[in-house]
Scaffold this active site. Structure first.
Site, PDB file in Angstrom:
ATOM      1  N   SER A 550      40.460  34.276  49.380  1.00  0.00           N
ATOM      2  CA  SER A 550      41.420  34.929  49.295  1.00  0.00           C
ATOM      3  C   SER A 550      42.705  34.433  49.267  1.00  0.00           C
ATOM      4  O   SER A 550      42.983  33.507  49.063  1.00  0.00           O
ATOM      5  CB  SER A 550      41.504  36.533  49.363  1.00  0.00           C
ATOM      6  OG  SER A 550      42.232  36.845  48.305  1.00  0.00           O
ATOM      7  N   HIS A 665      35.564  39.731  42.495  1.00  0.00           N
ATOM      8  CA  HIS A 665      36.326  39.046  44.189  1.00  0.00           C
ATOM      9  C   HIS A 665      35.595  39.241  44.806  1.00  0.00           C
ATOM     10  O   HIS A 665      36.370  39.105  46.011  1.00  0.00           O
ATOM     11  CB  HIS A 665      37.911  40.064  45.064  1.00  0.00           C
ATOM     12  CG  HIS A 665      38.395  39.377  45.626  1.00  0.00           C
ATOM     13  ND1 HIS A 665      39.234  37.715  45.084  1.00  0.00           N
ATOM     14  CD2 HIS A 665      39.417  39.222  46.696  1.00  0.00           C
ATOM     15  CE1 HIS A 665      39.854  37.400  45.873  1.00  0.00           C
ATOM     16  NE2 HIS A 665      39.786  37.664  46.958  1.00  0.00           N
TER      17      HIS A 665
END
Length: 690
Positions: A550, A665
């Site tokens: 991320s 995610h």
């Protein structure tokens, strides 16, 4: 003003058109585009064929899967009233089961579970790859819950009302279509909700900007609108704060990444609380609203310092009056990493030099007093769960080679005992942990933990992996390596956990020294740690790798584009990489408080200096990078990783790319997917660094 806005919009349009003409890989931003998915398929095939043939792949996969599926895992509690709820996955429950047992049964150490919802069975019935995302219960009996389910693991969820006693979704009960948002019970027949209510109700960040009160038996579209933010806000949310038998309907208006207005819906009107927008609220106890400061705050000529935890008389605050008490003032080496409440006590997890200590606070006669708990040293503590009905709670402890242990505790007695520990998945007696500091470019000392074999040879040949994040005021604390231990330490590797600026390890200023125009500090911190390991002769660039996901994916993307000489392996997971377009992709606009706005020339001037996608050059000796992503990631767009791979491949650079078709995610939805990802990554690292 109107003409100025029209001109600005036109200019932004020109900017986007010009950029589209320059970017040859925009087609890879079409998440489910036929051509894009063909690209993904081909890249996945090549990566899996190569890395699954490595000699350690199958061993890492099998041992990782055994850990993920282990019946010896800790069933972490979510306590609601007299029951403990838990979500559990193993080899027989690939997508998991949501279950509960009596609190008394759980604390006995031999819980008797009853399954409430089988996600595998539901997925088969609906022909949808459901991923459980949580549930919010009806206070105080918790016999109904609003259950959140994602299609494939993204942040957007379908929300449906569930009857605990009947173990089924309620026909004609509350139900919300797929959207980013949420729903919390005010009472049995009333919810406070956020969702995509139709055209114009979402922000440019992709989150709801309206909060409504929804009555049972009415249509969602007819729910009462109680708040509406601007389209340029990050988003809005609603929840219920409880303080004993009192409840307050609260609205959060996310102005930017790190500033939020807090409003209370009271007697059919909104009251905006007069507290700093950048402060973080931590709930209400004994009529005291807990507020953690992210900047200095001056009230009545008295200044409360950044990082301080305060409490304010809540009923007086609703009237516009400020009665303030100081709970805790961290020093320059510490920060508050967790605040939770029990029925009568306040729990504060204080981080000092990146190790945790737990304190119990009491509010008596208008003042706060504290007691330190004699918890284990030199590791990370996390408050696992608390219960509004008692002072009993659960907390966990772990460090890099000490298995996670869950404790039961009583805040009123300042006592605790071991509930359950993970088994040792690798022989920790062979390893040692050291904490060092590296000197960054501007002289700042950057701490890092290193796990190595005892008596590790300092001959510059040890395969060494640095894991780092450095952003969003998130503290990177020591955690039990479990699968990384068997995949890396037991294969001869050295593991390093780096605490870079941008995180929260030393409070808000540590974070603020790594955002926007100061972002290069974070990357210099990583280079300092890497060079420190080389100077200690632990490793050398040939044997040094770095991994992040991320924001950490951006970090390692910058690492290999700025300092390709330092690393021979890069693991770049669910990353941000195209920093010119990041604010136009999915939730990207919500992070401009962290990175800046690339559409503003002055801010793009510093962003462009590190944007990995824009700093790729031909003829550079880059390491062969491993990129990981997920098709169903609706937070960080998979286009970042896809475009970077395509651009590098076109320049003649070899890359490895694996995009899971679900998982969001988090990257994976099932234990098998997690084991495969682990095996691919560590096979790559062993291939490159040994």
């Amino acid at each position: 003003m109107k003409n100025y806005i029209l001109i600005l919009v036109a200019l932004l349009g020109i900017t986007q058109i010009t950029q589209a003409q320059e970017d040859n890989y925009l087609w890879l931003e079409e998440v489910d585009g036929e051509k894009a998915l063909e690209f993904v398929k081909n890249q996945n095939k090549a990566t899996v064929e190569k890395l699954s043939a490595e000699k350690d792949y199958q061993d890492i996969y099998d041992r990782s899967l055994a850990i993920y599926n282990s019946k010896e895992k800790i069933a972490y509690p979510n306590v609601y009233g007299n029951y403990v709820f838990n979500f559990w996955k193993d080899k027989n429950h690939v997508r998991g089961i949501w279950r509960r047992c009596l609190l008394e049964s759980y604390t006995s150490g031999n819980p008797v579970w009853e399954t409430l919802l089988d996600i595998d069975a539901l997925s088969k019935k609906d022909d949808i790859k459901w991923v459980y995302k949580g549930a919010r219960g009806l206070y105080p009996d918790f016999n109904r819950f609003m259950v959140e389910l994602s299609k494939g693991g993204g942040d957007a969820v379908v929300i449906k009302e569930f009857d605990i006693n009947k173990k089924e979704f309620i026909e004609n009960g509350f139900s919300m279509d797929e959207s980013k948002g949420g729903a919390s019970y005010i009472d049995k027949n009333t919810l406070i909700v956020t969702s995509d209510f139709g055209e114009g109700t979402m922000t440019t960040s992709g989150y709801p900007r309206q909060v409504k009160i929804w009555k049972r038996g009415t249509l969602l579209k007819d729910a009462q609108l109680i708040f509406e933010g601007n389209s340029t806000d990050v988003g809005a949310g609603g929840s219920v704060f409880r303080d004993g038998d009192k409840a307050f309907n609260v609205i959060y208006r996310g102005l930017t990444t790190f500033s939020t207005q807090l409003l209370v819906w009271n007697n059919n009107k909104l009251i905006q609380l007069d507290i700093p927008d950048d402060a973080e609220t931590r709930g209400i106890i004994n009529n005291q609203l807990l507020v953690q400061l992210k900047s200095d705050w001056t009230v009545n000529a008295k200044t409360y310092k950044i990082g301080t935890l305060l409490s304010l008389n809540f009923t007086e605050l609703l009237k516009g009056n400020k009665e303030i008490e100081v709970v805790l003032v961290p020093n320059e080496f510490s920060s508050i990493s967790g605040v939770r409440k029990t029925k009568n006590k306040l729990l504060v997890n204080l981080l000092t030099n990146v190790t945790s200590n737990l304190f119990i606070y009491s509010f008596n006669n208008g003042k706060w007093s504290d007691q330190k708990m004699n918890t284990p040293d030199l590791g990370a503590i996390y408050i696992a769960d608390t219960n509004d009905f008692t002072d009993q709670f659960f907390f966990g402890f772990e460090n890099l080679i000490t298995p996670s242990t869950l404790y039961t505790a009583d805040a009123s007695k300042n006592t605790f005992k071991v509930y359950k520990s993970l088994p040792e998945y690798f022989d920790a007696s062979k390893y040692e942990i050291n904490q060092y500091k590296a000197t960054s470019k501007d002289g700042t000392m950057i701490p890092y933990f290193m796990v190595s074999a005892k008596g590790v040879k300092k001959d510059s040949s040890n395969p060494t992996l640095v894991y780092a994040y450095g952003g969003f005021e998130i503290s990177l604390l020591p955690y039990y390596l479990s699968t990384d231990g068997i995949a890396w330490l037991d294969k001869g590797g050295v593991y390093v956990l780096a605490n870079l600026r941008g995180g929260g390890e030393f409070g808000p200023k540590w974070h603020q020294d790594g955002i926007k125009e100061k972002r290069q500090n974070v990357y210099d911190d990583l280079f300092a740690v890497s060079e420190g390991l080389i100077a200690k002769k632990i490793t050398s660039p040939k044997h040094l790798g770095v991994m992040g996901g991320s924001n950490g994916g951006l970090l390692v993307g910058v690492a290999f584009t700025q300092r390709p000489d330092l690393y021979n392996a890069i693991v770049c997971e669910v990353p941000l990489l195209d920093m010119k377009r990041y604010n136009k992709l999915l939730a990207g606009a919500s992070w401009m408080g962290e990175f800046g706005n690339p559409d503003i020339a002055e801010e793009w001037e510093y962003i462009k200096k590190y944007s990995p996608y824009h700093n790729l050059k031909e003829g550079v000796d880059y390491p062969e990078v491993f990129f990981g992503s997920s098709t169903r990631d609706d937070r960080v767009h998979p286009g970042h990783a896809r475009k970077m791979v395509a651009k590098m491949n076109a320049m003649g650079y070899k890359t490895y790319y694996y995009e899971n078709t679900e998982g969001g995610h988090a990257g994976s939805s099932t234990n098998e997917q997690s084991a495969k990802s682990n095996a691919l990554i560590f096979s790559y690292l062993l291939m490159k660094l040994k």
